[in-house]
Design an enzyme around this catalytic site. Structure first.
Site, mmCIF file in Angstrom:
data_model
loop_
_atom_site.group_PDB
_atom_site.id
_atom_site.type_symbol
_atom_site.label_atom_id
_atom_site.label_comp_id
_atom_site.label_asym_id
_atom_site.label_seq_id
_atom_site.Cartn_x
_atom_site.Cartn_y
_atom_site.Cartn_z
ATOM 1 C CB SER A 1 15.564 -8.926 -27.921
ATOM 2 O OG SER A 1 16.950 -8.723 -27.867
ATOM 3 C CB CYS A 2 12.513 -8.675 -22.795
ATOM 4 S SG CYS A 2 11.090 -9.064 -23.761
ATOM 5 C CB ILE A 3 16.796 -11.675 -21.172
ATOM 6 C CG1 ILE A 3 16.826 -10.634 -20.058
ATOM 7 C CG2 ILE A 3 17.674 -11.251 -22.316
ATOM 8 C CD1 ILE A 3 18.073 -10.680 -19.275
#
Ligand SMILES: Cc1cc2nc3c(=O)[nH]c(=O)nc-3n(C[C@H](O)[C@H](O)[C@H](O)COP(=O)(O)OP(=O)(O)OC[C@H]3O[C@@H](n4cnc5c(N)ncnc54)[C@H](O)[C@@H]3O)c2cc1C
Lengths: 102, 411
Positions: A100-102
């Site tokens: 889950s990209c940041i």
């Protein structure tokens, strides 16, 4: 690191996700599902196969994408894999935990 | 004359117009930049509005004053891109041609994606602080709130500035302490992630702080709906969490113009190469900042690092040279932790935030992943840097676009 799963030595990361998809087979899937207290039904397998195909196509996965896939809706996804479904299902499917990209 | 068109005059578009204005000049090139708004907002300031730390005047300026003289600012709503024809169509029907297009239309909240979010309680007990109006409505609510259950919530990832909701929780803790009513307020932080952050080292440090400040965390929460009557958020697994005030970060999406253009993914982000920012579908289209689907943080600091590399790449593209695939996802952000302190984290696609000093290895003065007053001063100084350095596309001394590994403690 290595972990013995279904009698075989398998490469996994610290969180227990397989690092080599080519080592995965259905027995390993069954065993990992057992560790998560899930009994795999044909419906589970449809979802797992879908996730593996997306992984092979290098499509990044998210709950939203699974919900819109036409394979399963989010409600049922939760019934099949009750706790943190995407994380659990990807682990059983032998593919990386979705970033889950940041 | 060739046309370079930039869509969006927010953080990323404005920086790009400034960078390129030094390289692309008339009569060879005309730079145009299009936006529907008159005001440029310093969005990181929205975090401080609810607590009355910043007032609206601190964070609003005109778009116009940051656009270089040799670029043309066009005001209006963009209807769509016609990428096969190299054209932009405006809402009122005008069309513009481009030789090179830079998409910088950002991301915004989409509360309509969650059942019940925009129900009767919206802006009565359900708030967001990702918009100017939302942050001000929340400020007014907090002014004379008597206490109860405050739930800070992230709907789904990715969101702009992913640490902002944590900072909000820390600042809320500090705000209620100062008002001598911390014991009247129960703060819960609800996230779709398993922990406070996506990267293990930073998660550990942040969870320690949450505990210290008595903020309860609920992880792996995928919201299904908000029950306005019972004032509860409910997840797909049936878990429900009651609130008196819900401060949510709704789903973030790219602008609808991307959908109308048929150029986006399921959240209206434009697929782009993560190291060059070039569109995956059209070679003369580049995507900068929050509008892109690359797996980097949606943050102003990221847009700043991207812009330095993209400027080079546009010049290479024009010169017919291969693009530099250099962008490494470098992000650098201050995390307000309340009581006049802040943390600083520095990370990229492959390296998680670690401890160390910044920007000078071994010296600092800023400390990575450790709370300090100096870091807090850094966060406040960021507003000045934003208006005076970042938007103008000036390089920040000693801070490189790609990440430095010196002075950091990897193990
Ligand atoms: C609460 C909050 C806190 C934040 N904190 C930080 C922080 O501490 N540090 C940090 O680095 N970043 C932070 N950010 C993120 C930062 O503000 C954004 O990443 C940055 O503004 C992105 O720039 P952008 O140019 O991609 O998008 P924007 O700045 O949002 O610009 C997009 C522009 O496109 C225009 N536009 C869009 N669609 C159309 C259309 N159809 N027609 C005409 N115009 C259009 C819009 O009007 C807008 O001006 C924060 C954001 C928020 C919301």
């Amino acid at each position: 690191m290595e972990k013995i799963i279904a009698g075989k030595s398998i490469a996994v990361n610290e969180e227990g996700y397989l690092t080599r998809f080519d080592q995965w087979d259905e027995n390993i899937g069954e065993t990992l599902a057992g560790e998560a207290n899930i009994q795999l039904s044909p419906r589970h397998w449809e979802v797992l196969t879908y996730l593996q195909n997306e992984f092979k196509k290098e499509v990044p996965l998210s709950i939203r994408k699974v919900g819109k896939s036409g394979v399963v809706d989010i409600k049922e996804f939760y019934q099949l894999f009750p706790v943190a479904p995407l994380k659990t299902a990807t682990k059983i499917a032998g593919i990386p935990k979705p970033a889950s990209c940041i | 004359m060739k046309q370079l068109v930039i869509l969006g005059a927010g953080t990323a578009g404005t920086m790009m117009a400034n960078h390129l204005s030094h390289h692309l000049k008339k009569p060879d090139w005309q730079i145009s930049i299009i936006d529907e708004k008159d005001e440029h907002h310093y969005q990181p300031g929205y975090l401080f509005l609810p607590f009355d730390i910043y007032s609206p005047g601190d964070i609003v300026k005109t778009i116009e004053e940051f656009i270089p003289k040799n670029a043309e600012l066009i005001k209006g709503k963009i209807d769509r891109i016609l990428p096969k024809e190299n054209k932009i169509r405006m809402d009122e029907g005008t069309e513009f041609n481009y030789d090179i297009l830079i998409i910088a239309t950002g991301a915004k909240i989409a509360p309509g994606e969650t059942e019940g979010m925009e129900g009767v309680e919206w802006r009565k007990s359900i708030f967001d602080f990702y918009t100017f109006e939302g942050a001000l409505a929340l400020r007014d609510k907090l002014k004379d709130w008597k206490g109860g259950k405050l739930v800070v919530h992230i709907t789904e990832m990715p969101i702009k500035c992913p640490v902002a909701p944590l900072e909000f929780s820390f600042l809320a803790d500090s705000f209620f302490k100062h008002k001598h009513m911390r014991d009247q307020v129960e703060i819960t932080y609800v996230t779709p992630l398993s922990g406070a952050f996506t990267k293990p080292k930073a998660t550990e440090a942040l969870e320690h702080l949450l505990k210290e400040k008595n903020i309860h965390i609920e992880g792996d929460f995928a919201i299904e709906k908000i029950d306005n009557e019972k004032k509860e958020i409910v997840d797909y697994g049936g878990r429900s969490i009651p609130f008196d005030i819900l401060v949510t970060v709704p789903t973030n999406k790219g602008d609808e113009l991307i959908e109308r253009s048929g150029m986006g993914d399921e959240l209206n982000y434009v697929p782009a190469h993560k190291a060059t920012m070039q569109s995956k579908e059209y070679a003369n289209v580049f995507v900068l900042g929050d509008a892109s689907n690359i797996p980097a943080s949606k943050a102003g600091s990221v847009a700043h690092f991207e812009a330095e590399i993209l400027t080079d790449n546009i010049m290479r593209f024009i010169g017919g040279k291969p693009l530099k695939d250099e962008f490494d996802g470098h992000a650098n952000c201050f995390i307000e932790t309340g009581n006049g302190k802040a943390l600083l984290i520095d990370f990229n696609y492959t390296h998680e935030p670690v401890e160390g000093s910044f920007p000078f290895p071994g010296i600092g003065p800023l400390r990575l992943l450790k709370e300090s007053r100096m870091n807090h001063m850094g966060k406040l100084a960021f507003r000045w840097i934003y208006w005076n350095v970042l938007l103008k596309g000036t390089h920040i001394p000693f801070v490189s676009a790609t990440m430095s590994e010196a002075g950091k403690q990897y193990n």
